[in-house]
Design a protein around this motif. Sequence first.
Motif, PDB file in Angstrom:
ATOM      1  N   GLY A 245       0.797  -1.220   0.000  1.00 44.36           N
ATOM      2  CA  GLY A 245       0.000   0.000   0.000  1.00 44.36           C
ATOM      3  C   GLY A 245       0.823   1.260   0.000  1.00 44.36           C
ATOM      4  O   GLY A 245       0.264   2.363  -0.075  1.00 44.36           O
ATOM      5  N   GLN A 246       2.136   1.119   0.108  1.00 50.51           N
ATOM      6  CA  GLN A 246       2.996   2.296   0.152  1.00 50.51           C
ATOM      7  C   GLN A 246       2.850   3.135  -1.121  1.00 50.51           C
ATOM      8  O   GLN A 246       2.903   4.355  -1.082  1.00 50.51           O
ATOM      9  CB  GLN A 246       4.450   1.861   0.335  1.00 50.51           C
ATOM     10  N   TRP A 247       2.638   2.468  -2.240  1.00 48.88           N
ATOM     11  CA  TRP A 247       2.549   3.175  -3.515  1.00 48.88           C
ATOM     12  C   TRP A 247       1.309   4.062  -3.583  1.00 48.88           C
ATOM     13  O   TRP A 247       1.256   5.047  -4.300  1.00 48.88           O
ATOM     14  CB  TRP A 247       2.531   2.143  -4.647  1.00 48.88           C
ATOM     15  N   PHE A 248       0.270   3.690  -2.794  1.00 45.07           N
ATOM     16  CA  PHE A 248      -1.013   4.389  -2.871  1.00 45.07           C
ATOM     17  C   PHE A 248      -1.166   5.493  -1.827  1.00 45.07           C
ATOM     18  O   PHE A 248      -2.258   6.025  -1.654  1.00 45.07           O
ATOM     19  CB  PHE A 248      -2.163   3.376  -2.689  1.00 45.07           C
ATOM     20  N   LEU A 249      -0.108   5.804  -1.089  1.00 45.37           N
ATOM     21  CA  LEU A 249      -0.240   6.739   0.020  1.00 45.37           C
ATOM     22  C   LEU A 249      -0.577   8.140  -0.476  1.00 45.37           C
ATOM     23  O   LEU A 249       0.291   8.889  -0.922  1.00 45.37           O
ATOM     24  CB  LEU A 249       1.057   6.785   0.848  1.00 45.37           C
ATOM     25  N   GLY A 250      -1.843   8.466  -0.444  1.00 45.91           N
ATOM     26  CA  GLY A 250      -2.278   9.826  -0.724  1.00 45.91           C
ATOM     27  C   GLY A 250      -2.386  10.151  -2.201  1.00 45.91           C
ATOM     28  O   GLY A 250      -1.677   9.602  -3.023  1.00 45.91           O
ATOM     29  N   GLN A 251      -3.297  11.045  -2.533  1.00 45.60           N
ATOM     30  CA  GLN A 251      -3.485  11.456  -3.919  1.00 45.60           C
ATOM     31  C   GLN A 251      -2.276  12.194  -4.462  1.00 45.60           C
ATOM     32  O   GLN A 251      -1.941  12.101  -5.635  1.00 45.60           O
ATOM     33  CB  GLN A 251      -4.730  12.354  -4.029  1.00 45.60           C
TER      34      GLN A 251
END
Length: 635
Positions: A245-251
């Motif tokens: 999920g690190q890649w998805f951290l925040g827009q």
Amino acid sequence: MLKIKFFGIPQLTLGAEFLNLSLNSRDLALFAYLCVTRQPHSRSMLADLLWYDLSEQDAKNNLRYLLRNLKKEVGDYLLVDGQSVAFNQDLPHWCDATVFMTQLVPNASSMLAQTEPTLLQGVLDLYTGELLAGLQIQDALNFERWLLDQRRQLHDLLVYGVQLSAQQYLDHGEYEAGLALNQYLLTLEPWREEAHRQRMLLLAANGQRSAALMQYELCCQILEEELDAPPMDETTSLYLQIKSGQWFLGQKAIERHRNQRVAVLPYPSPPAHDVNAALRQPTAAARPASTAQVDLGSMPGADHFVGRQQELALLQQWVNAEDCRLVALLGLGGQGKSALAARFVQDQFSSAQNKQTPPTTAQTRSVIWRSLARRPSCMEILQDWVHQLTQQPRAELSANFDRLVTTLFAVLEERRCLFVLDGVEAVLQYDPREGRSEAEAYERLFQLFSKRRHRGCLLLTSRVRPMALTHLAQRNHQIHSLELAGLAVADGAALLAMHGIDTVPPVYQQLHQHYAGHPQLLSEAADLIYDLFDGDVNTFLAEEVYFMGNIGKTLAQQVAQCSPMERQVLQVLAEMGQALCRQQIWQQLSVAINKQECYQALRNLQHAYLLEQEEGQFKLPHVLARYLAERQQFP
């Protein structure tokens, strides 16, 4: 002007009338060599090029006669003197291979990256098949080796251009278009690790986390089978970032990613054409085609999937236990048909995903997922499937429907394959530019899947019932269809909880009732409650703005795609606010029409799941009736 087409079947036209030139194989070979190399060549070299086994004198004599005949056809486009022969580049001409090679210059990748995607795509579209497809010449070993080397270089340029074009779509946030191009890239070179990494990025950026993770597993399998090598650290690192999920951290992180570039390895500039050098170099063996036939295309992620356990069990029974030939998931837009299909496909890989080994499903079943949102022709889909399953070059595939079907079902007699067509309604809708030709072609394909004996299974998702799904066929168990209703109350509560909306039973039951358990509407409402009402469901319910903003936009779009007559029928039912029989609906129409037209509209609306029938009376689905009543306007 001379127009030259060397990609695919060669074609030369000359003059304002574009008269076709008729050249024999050896004449065409010489002229193509001169055009592509774009430089003068000695008579001795050309004689050796085309008559390898003859004596020097005999070869030169043959060349002399050939040049005389060729000069009659192409005139001043051929420059001939006592020592050399060349193509006259000063005269007006256009050659697809020359444009392709000069435009796709790897050394100018930074300039190409800034080229308009449509312009770059135009260059790539020139490649309609391998160079001089079908050309065969006896006793011309030197020319054959040059041609093979040239085809390899042009293939490399094509791969380079396709990957760069897919990168442009990734940078611009056009993920569906990027995925389509990337899939073409992987059919060209399934072992190309940069392409797998690019696809993982496209899928992740498009919100398809599960598909991105499965792409890594597929990449590992192909690299092991084709190259006997593990993935690079860069690929594994990207996989771990997506998985954690690190890649998805925040827009903001996603937006920053759009400005990053995937490594596109440049190919070396094509070397000077040296036939003798080609003879000294051993011909590189073509890479073997991948045996893995798992192509998930633009399959959506199933991370937020809840409920539907009975539906999943039915799919497992029909597809896996009964070897059903055709299964359709039907219902209103937003009911979760695509999500259910994606979860079913993902479950086929679940046991393998939890291990260190790649998915084993590919060893027993080919899985090909295709979205029809862009309205591809039925011929495109058939050619894609046949190419995937046979590894036959696209340029060599037939453009005849019956021949493609014959080839496809010959494969399906030997192998168990699962095909998924997502969003079938897009190709069943009437298009005045096409008439009914494409819809009829797809309907014919569906009927063939249901009637012919084979080991394949076609899984459809659609807002509109295809004509092939007759009651008789379902009674005979040739096909199965599953009409999706709303989620159960408990599953709806679980979906709300996933969006951060925790409520007590009376509250979420009320919210569930207003949206009839429609999963997309519940998700859209949860986002609105979180953003505007600070997560307070009670305040949201008190305001009675159930279809504020974009909530219900999918329903409006589906209604807007109906014919004027069908929308008038829906408007009558919305204004009356109750169920009506056929005769009552016909009498309430504002414009007098033939009763048969009215009844046909009723049937079409039923097949689009915009009408429900109970005891001879028709009514709007609960969620659509509420939407139209609150908006107080008709789409």
